[in-house]
Write an enzyme that holds these catalytic residues in place. Sequence first.
Site, mmCIF file in Angstrom:
data_model
loop_
_atom_site.group_PDB
_atom_site.id
_atom_site.type_symbol
_atom_site.label_atom_id
_atom_site.label_comp_id
_atom_site.label_asym_id
_atom_site.label_seq_id
_atom_site.Cartn_x
_atom_site.Cartn_y
_atom_site.Cartn_z
ATOM 1 N N LYS A 69 37.165 38.452 41.532
ATOM 2 C CA LYS A 69 37.900 37.429 40.776
ATOM 3 C C LYS A 69 37.636 36.006 41.256
ATOM 4 C CE LYS A 69 41.631 40.231 38.958
ATOM 5 N NZ LYS A 69 43.042 40.279 38.608
ATOM 6 N N ASP A 107 46.032 36.660 33.968
ATOM 7 C CA ASP A 107 46.935 37.501 34.763
ATOM 8 C C ASP A 107 48.360 36.948 34.783
ATOM 9 O OD1 ASP A 107 45.125 39.472 35.498
ATOM 10 O OD2 ASP A 107 44.439 38.367 37.258
#
Length: 280
Positions: A69, A107
Amino acid sequence: MTSRPDRYAVIGHPVAHSLSPRIHTLFAQQTGEALEYTAIDVPPERLVHDVRDFFADGGRGLNVTVPHKQAAMSLADELSARARRAGAINTLAMDAASGRLEGDTTDGVGLVIDLTGNLGVPIGQRRVLLVGAGGAARGVIEPLLACAPGELVIANRTVERAAQLAREWSADGPVRAASLDLPDEQAPFDLIIQATAAGLAGEMPLLPVRSVGSATVCYDMTYGREESPFLRWARRAGATRCHMGLGMLVEQAAESFRLWRGVRPHTAPVLAALRASGQR
Ligand code: ATR
């Protein structure tokens, strides 16, 4: 001649356990979007090569999961403001018109939509405890503070990491750092969000029992077939409203799908299908 459907994938290492192919395939069926979505195992040393290859070969978008990420940010030509602040991306989208690769993170918004929309948990004016100060925690601070909590306490085993995050977001709302034993907190929190990696090792961050009351909503950002060590502890401590992070997973996926296809799928039937097969 039939044309090949647009291609998407999740990259991670390992990635075989990922529910994303199933989720996005259900989204595609529901919305009638012609696409295929697979999981690609990409070890760190192949990240740059494999991502470039995927898009050079006509791929349209990627989800990015552990451990890429942060590293994948450097592959994007443009980053959204929220991705820059979170210091991580979970979505890459190829803009067909410009040929530029856009990086974003869904997210945090996925977590907030699951809490406030699916679970009906209010955040505004509430006392919220975020446990953890790694990448997963970083990614949700901005959207949590945008909900105007009464206060947001970030507790971490290594206090200095929590203090660093509290400093970074101090202009966004009432946020402060604490150690896991929470010496200054005597009353239960309204909401506790577990964002550490401790559960992966079958452990949990050691919080005091007094941080939890029967009305405390306890949320673990991880998902799986079993309740996490943190939620099992929270139940023993008296919590009655305990939730695993499956809803966050599905909501962040829906936001990625919307970025790619311009249509937001309905998440409730997909969540129900996953729960019916034992996910939580
Ligand atoms: P992620 O991207 O999953 O957040 P990370 O950036 O490596 O991964 O951060 C891991 C987080 O889990 C950190 O908050 C870490 O605490 P430290 O900063 O003190 O290392 C936390 N963590 C991992 N194992 C833990 C454990 N057994 N107990 C408490 N916290 C733990």
